[in-house]
Design a protein around this motif. Structure first.
Motif, short mmCIF file in Angstrom:
data_model
loop_
_atom_site.label_atom_id
_atom_site.label_comp_id
_atom_site.label_asym_id
_atom_site.label_seq_id
_atom_site.Cartn_x
_atom_site.Cartn_y
_atom_site.Cartn_z
N LEU A 20 0.66 -1.22 0.04
CA LEU A 20 -0.54 -0.40 -0.06
C LEU A 20 0.95 1.29 -0.10
CD1 LEU A 20 -2.67 -0.80 2.86
CD2 LEU A 20 -3.22 -1.29 0.21
N ILE A 21 0.78 2.51 -0.99
CA ILE A 21 1.50 3.23 -1.58
C ILE A 21 1.03 4.76 -0.85
CG2 ILE A 21 3.66 4.11 -3.07
CD1 ILE A 21 3.24 1.20 -2.83
N GLU A 22 1.67 5.43 -0.40
CA GLU A 22 1.74 6.58 0.29
C GLU A 22 0.44 6.76 1.57
OE1 GLU A 22 0.47 11.30 -1.77
OE2 GLU A 22 0.63 9.34 -3.12
N ARG A 72 11.35 16.46 -9.27
CA ARG A 72 12.46 16.70 -10.01
C ARG A 72 13.78 15.80 -9.71
NH1 ARG A 72 15.38 19.61 -14.15
NH2 ARG A 72 16.14 17.91 -15.36
N LEU A 73 14.18 16.51 -8.32
CA LEU A 73 15.43 16.96 -8.34
C LEU A 73 15.68 15.67 -7.13
CD1 LEU A 73 16.32 20.56 -7.16
CD2 LEU A 73 16.90 18.71 -9.45
N ASP A 74 14.35 15.74 -6.21
CA ASP A 74 14.09 14.70 -5.48
C ASP A 74 13.98 13.35 -6.10
OD1 ASP A 74 14.27 16.46 -3.42
OD2 ASP A 74 11.82 16.76 -3.22
N ARG A 75 14.04 13.25 -7.22
CA ARG A 75 14.01 11.77 -7.34
C ARG A 75 15.13 11.08 -7.92
NH1 ARG A 75 8.93 13.92 -9.85
NH2 ARG A 75 9.93 13.78 -12.03
N ARG A 76 16.27 11.96 -8.62
CA ARG A 76 17.52 11.57 -8.96
C ARG A 76 17.84 10.85 -7.99
NH1 ARG A 76 19.85 17.32 -10.89
NH2 ARG A 76 19.10 17.58 -12.78
N GLU A 77 17.65 10.84 -6.69
CA GLU A 77 18.36 9.54 -6.23
C GLU A 77 17.62 8.68 -5.79
OE1 GLU A 77 21.03 8.20 -2.92
OE2 GLU A 77 20.84 10.51 -4.21
N SER A 95 12.27 5.35 7.51
CA SER A 95 13.52 6.17 6.66
C SER A 95 12.63 7.48 6.06
CB SER A 95 12.52 5.50 5.19
OG SER A 95 14.02 3.95 5.28
N HIS A 96 11.66 7.36 6.42
CA HIS A 96 10.61 9.18 6.19
C HIS A 96 9.66 9.09 7.17
CE1 HIS A 96 8.46 11.94 3.98
NE2 HIS A 96 9.03 12.35 3.40
N TYR A 97 8.91 10.04 7.51
CA TYR A 97 8.25 10.36 8.63
C TYR A 97 6.47 9.79 8.08
CZ TYR A 97 7.14 14.77 6.73
OH TYR A 97 6.78 15.80 5.14
N ASN A 98 6.19 9.95 6.79
CA ASN A 98 4.98 9.44 5.64
C ASN A 98 4.80 8.56 5.70
OD1 ASN A 98 3.25 12.27 6.51
ND2 ASN A 98 4.49 12.88 4.35
N GLY A 99 5.66 7.45 6.32
CA GLY A 99 5.92 6.04 6.01
C GLY A 99 4.91 5.84 4.08
N LYS A 119 11.08 -21.22 -4.94
CA LYS A 119 11.52 -20.01 -5.52
C LYS A 119 11.80 -19.44 -5.31
CE LYS A 119 9.89 -23.03 -9.69
NZ LYS A 119 9.41 -22.64 -11.10
N PHE A 120 12.73 -17.79 -5.46
CA PHE A 120 12.89 -16.63 -4.62
C PHE A 120 12.44 -16.02 -6.00
CE2 PHE A 120 15.99 -18.83 -2.26
CZ PHE A 120 16.04 -18.58 -0.90
N ILE A 121 12.19 -14.74 -5.28
CA ILE A 121 11.93 -13.41 -6.96
C ILE A 121 12.42 -12.44 -6.06
CG2 ILE A 121 10.81 -14.17 -8.35
CD1 ILE A 121 8.41 -12.89 -7.12
N GLU A 122 12.75 -11.42 -6.65
CA GLU A 122 12.85 -9.70 -6.18
C GLU A 122 11.80 -9.06 -6.56
OE1 GLU A 122 17.51 -8.67 -6.18
OE2 GLU A 122 18.05 -10.72 -6.14
N VAL A 123 11.24 -8.42 -5.79
CA VAL A 123 10.78 -7.40 -6.36
C VAL A 123 10.61 -5.90 -5.55
CG1 VAL A 123 7.77 -6.92 -6.49
CG2 VAL A 123 8.82 -9.10 -6.01
N THR A 124 10.68 -4.78 -6.13
CA THR A 124 11.09 -3.72 -5.72
C THR A 124 9.28 -2.39 -5.68
OG1 THR A 124 13.08 -3.81 -6.67
CG2 THR A 124 12.15 -1.28 -5.87
N PHE A 125 8.90 -2.24 -4.17
CA PHE A 125 8.05 -1.81 -4.64
C PHE A 125 8.12 0.28 -4.00
CE2 PHE A 125 6.65 -5.24 -2.66
CZ PHE A 125 5.23 -5.48 -3.67
N VAL A 126 7.70 1.45 -5.01
CA VAL A 126 8.43 2.32 -5.33
C VAL A 126 7.58 3.59 -5.23
CG1 VAL A 126 8.95 3.91 -7.34
CG2 VAL A 126 9.98 1.06 -6.95
N TYR A 127 7.90 4.60 -4.62
CA TYR A 127 6.84 5.58 -4.42
C TYR A 127 8.00 6.60 -4.96
CZ TYR A 127 4.50 9.50 -3.08
OH TYR A 127 4.15 10.91 -3.19
N ALA A 128 7.93 7.49 -5.88
CA ALA A 128 8.87 8.40 -6.27
C ALA A 128 8.14 9.62 -5.85
CB ALA A 128 8.76 8.27 -8.18
N PHE A 129 8.84 10.46 -5.48
CA PHE A 129 8.42 11.69 -5.19
C PHE A 129 8.16 12.75 -5.95
CE2 PHE A 129 11.02 11.58 -0.91
CZ PHE A 129 10.22 11.15 -0.27
N ASN A 130 7.34 13.71 -6.08
CA ASN A 130 6.92 14.89 -7.12
C ASN A 130 7.69 15.40 -7.76
OD1 ASN A 130 4.39 13.51 -6.70
ND2 ASN A 130 3.93 14.98 -4.97
#
Length: 460
Positions: free
Chosen positions: A34-36, A113-118, A62-66, A100-111
Motif C-alpha cells: 500500500l503506497i502513500e 524532480r530533484l528529489d527523484r534523482r536519488e 526512512s520517512h516520517y510519512n510512511g 523459488k526466489f524472486i526479487e520485487v521492488t515497490f516504489v513511490y517516487a517523490f513529486n
C-alpha cells in the motif's frame, strides 16, 4: 502467487482501511504494498491490527510519512527486505511451495524532480549487478527517468483492464502507476498484471499474479533458417528426399516433409542448441588461437586452426542472430542493426504480450492461471456456439448463373507457370511463421534444387 500494489492515498481513514482489507481478501493477495499511506509512526500499531493474517514491514523509519507498507502471508511466503529507503523498498520473496526466489521492488517516487534523482541512482545500483541489454522504453517523461530505465533494463509489463491508472476528479486521466520488469523476468516467469477500478482512491490498485508454468511438453516442429548453415543440411535433405511414397503428388510430398523432421532436429541438437554459450566459447577459442598466432605468425598448424575456428565462430554467430531475428519478428531491421541483447529483450517482451494470463468471465470473476483461463474460454465459446447444431439444406437459388464475365473467367483457369510458383514462394518472407507442418518458405528456398520438382508437381 498473487502480488498487488495500490496507491491508497492515505490509510488513516477507517473507510479506506476497510476497503483495503476487503481488496486483499477478495483477490486472495499473498503479498502486496500500500503506497502513500500517510500513517504516522505512533498510529502504525492501531492501523495494522485491521490486516490480520498478514505480516507487515514499512519504511516509516526512512520517512516520517510512511510512504510504503508491505504485507505478506507468512504461511505462503518468506519476505526479506534487502534495501529500505524513503522512495522504495527492495525485497526478496521465497515462495514456500516451490522454494523459488524472486526479487520485487515497490516504489513511490517523490513529486519533485530533484528529489527523484536519488531514487534513480538507488534503482540503478540494484540492477547494476545483472544487465541483460537495452530496452525499448516509450514511457519516460524525463530524460533522467528514461536513463534509469535504460540502465536497469526495465520495460513496462503488459497489463489488462484499466489503461489510465490515475485521475483528477474525473477530469484528467493519466497512466502514472506502472509495473516494470526486466527481460529476464518476462522470459522466465509467467506473470499477469491487471489494473482495477480505483474505488476510494484516485489511483488504481494493481493486481499481479505469478503462476507456475504448465508441465513441459514436446515442442512442435518449426523450421529455423539457421539450419541451412550446417554443412550436413543438404546431405540430410537429399537423404530424406530419396524415400518413395505412393499416391498423388500432394500425398507424396507431405510424408517426405514429415520424415525429414527427425534429421533436422538432430542437426539442431548437435550444432544449434545453447547458441549464446557456443558463441562465447567460439569467440574465446578464436581469440586464444589468434594470441598464439601473434607469437608464431608462420606456424602452419596455428594458421589452419585459426581459419577453422573463425569459420565455426561466424557460423554460430550468424545462426544466433537468425534465430533471434526469426523469433522476435522485429520489423524493418537488418541482422547487423542492433545487438543480440536487443533481440533477447524484444523476444521476452513479445512473449509476455502474446500471453493471456488473466480474463474476466461473464459473471465478472477474474480468472487467473492456465486452468482457469482455458476453462473460461471453453465455457464462453460453448455458450456462444453451443455443442451441436442442425445442418440446414443448401439453397441453390442463391447461386447466380454466369456471375463472372468470360473475359475474367479465362485468366482464372489458366495453367500455373513455373516462374509464377517461384516468384510467389520468394515473395513470402522467410521469417514469417511456418504453416501447420512447421516448414516456412525459407526451407523450400534453401533446398530448392532438391525439393523444387516435387513442390512444383504438387502445385500443378
Amino acid at each position: 502467487m498473487i502480488i498487488t500494489a495500490w496507491n491508497i492515498r492515505g490509510l488513516n481513514d477507517p473507510l479506506k482501511q476497510q476497503e483495503a482489507q476487503h481488496f486483499l481478501l477478495v483477490n486472495k493477495v499473498d503479498c502486496g504494498a500500500l503506497i502513500e499511506t500517510h500513517v504516522k509512526h505512533k498510529a502504525i500499531k492501531d492501523v495494522s491490527t485491521n490486516f490480520s493474517g498478514y505480516n507487515l514491514v514499512h519504511n516509516n523509519d526512512s520517512h516520517y510519512n510512511g510512504w510504503i507498507w508491505i504485507f505478506w502471508k507468512p504461511n505462503i511466503l518468506s519476505l526479506t527486505v534487502l534495501h529500505k529507503y524513503a522512495q522504495h523498498m527492495h525485497c526478496l520473496l521465497l515462495y514456500t511451495a516451490s522454494q523459488k526466489f524472486i526479487e520485487v521492488t515497490f516504489v513511490y517516487a517523490f513529486n519533485a524532480r530533484l528529489d527523484r534523482r536519488e531514487l534513480w541512482k538507488q534503482l540503478n545500483n540494484i540492477s547494476s549487478q545483472e544487465r541483460l541489454g537495452s530496452s525499448d522504453v516509450q514511457l519516460a517523461d524525463s530524460n533522467e527517468f528514461k536513463n534509469c530505465l535504460d540502465a536497469c533494463s526495465l520495460v513496462d509489463h503488459p497489463s489488462t483492464r484499466c489503461h489510465f491508472t490515475w485521475n483528477y476528479k474525473l477530469l484528467e486521466w493519466a497512466k502514472l502507476d506502472r509495473v516494470l520488469a526486466s527481460p529476464q523476468w518476462l522470459t522466465n516467469i509467467h506473470s499477469t498484471i491487471a489494473y482495477l477500478n480505483a474505488v476510494v482512491s484516485d489511483h488504481s490498485p494493481c493486481l499481479g499474479n505469478i503462476v507456475d508454468m504448465p508441465t513441459s511438453r514436446k515442442s512442435s516442429f518449426k523450421y529455423l533458417n539457421c539450419w541451412a548453415l550446417s554443412p550436413q543440411f543438404q546431405d540430410n535433405v537429399k537423404e530424406g528426399w530419396s524415400n518413395h511414397y505412393y499416391g498423388n503428388h500432394i500425398a507424396t510430398l507431405f510424408p517426405k516433409l514429415k520424415k525429414l523432421r527427425g534429421s533436422l532436429r538432430r542437426i539442431h541438437t548437435s550444432i544449434f542448441t545453447n547458441l549464446s554459450a557456443r558463441v562465447a566459447e567460439g569467440k574465446q577459442a578464436l581469440q586464444q588461437c589468434q594470441d598464439q598466432l601473434n607469437c608464431s605468425p608462420i606456424d602452419l598448424t596455428l594458421i589452419a586452426m585459426e581459419k577453422t575456428l573463425l569459420k565455426d565462430y561466424l557460423m554460430v554467430k550468424r545462426a544466433e542472430m537468425q534465430v533471434l531475428y526469426q523469433r522476435a519478428k522485429v520489423q524493418n531491421l537488418q541482422l547487423n542493426d542492433v545487438s543480440t541483447r536487443f533481440f533477447y529483450s524484444r523476444l521476452a517482451d513479445r512473449r509476455a504480450r502474446n500471453s493471456i494470463g488473466i480474463i474476466q468471465d461473464e459473471n465478472g470473476k477474474l480468472c487467473t492461471g492456465f486452468k482457469e483461463v482455458s476453462q473460461g474460454f471453453i465455457s464462453y465459446y460453448k455458450t456462444l456456439f453451443g455443442t451441436s447444431s442442425l445442418v440446414l439444406p443448401l439453397l441453390t437459388s442463391v447461386f447466380l448463373q454466369d456471375a463472372i464475365p468470360s473475359d475474367c473467367y479465362n485468366p482464372l483457369v489458366q495453367h500455373v507457370r513455373v516462374h509464377e510458383i517461384i516468384d510467389a514462394l520468394k515473395s513470402i518472407d522467410r521469417h514469417k511463421s511456418p504453416g501447420i507442418d512447421g516448414y516456412s518458405s525459407g526451407f523450400f528456398l534453401d533446398a530448392w534444387h532438391l525439393v523444387g520438382l516435387d513442390f512444383k508437381t504438387a502445385v500443378f
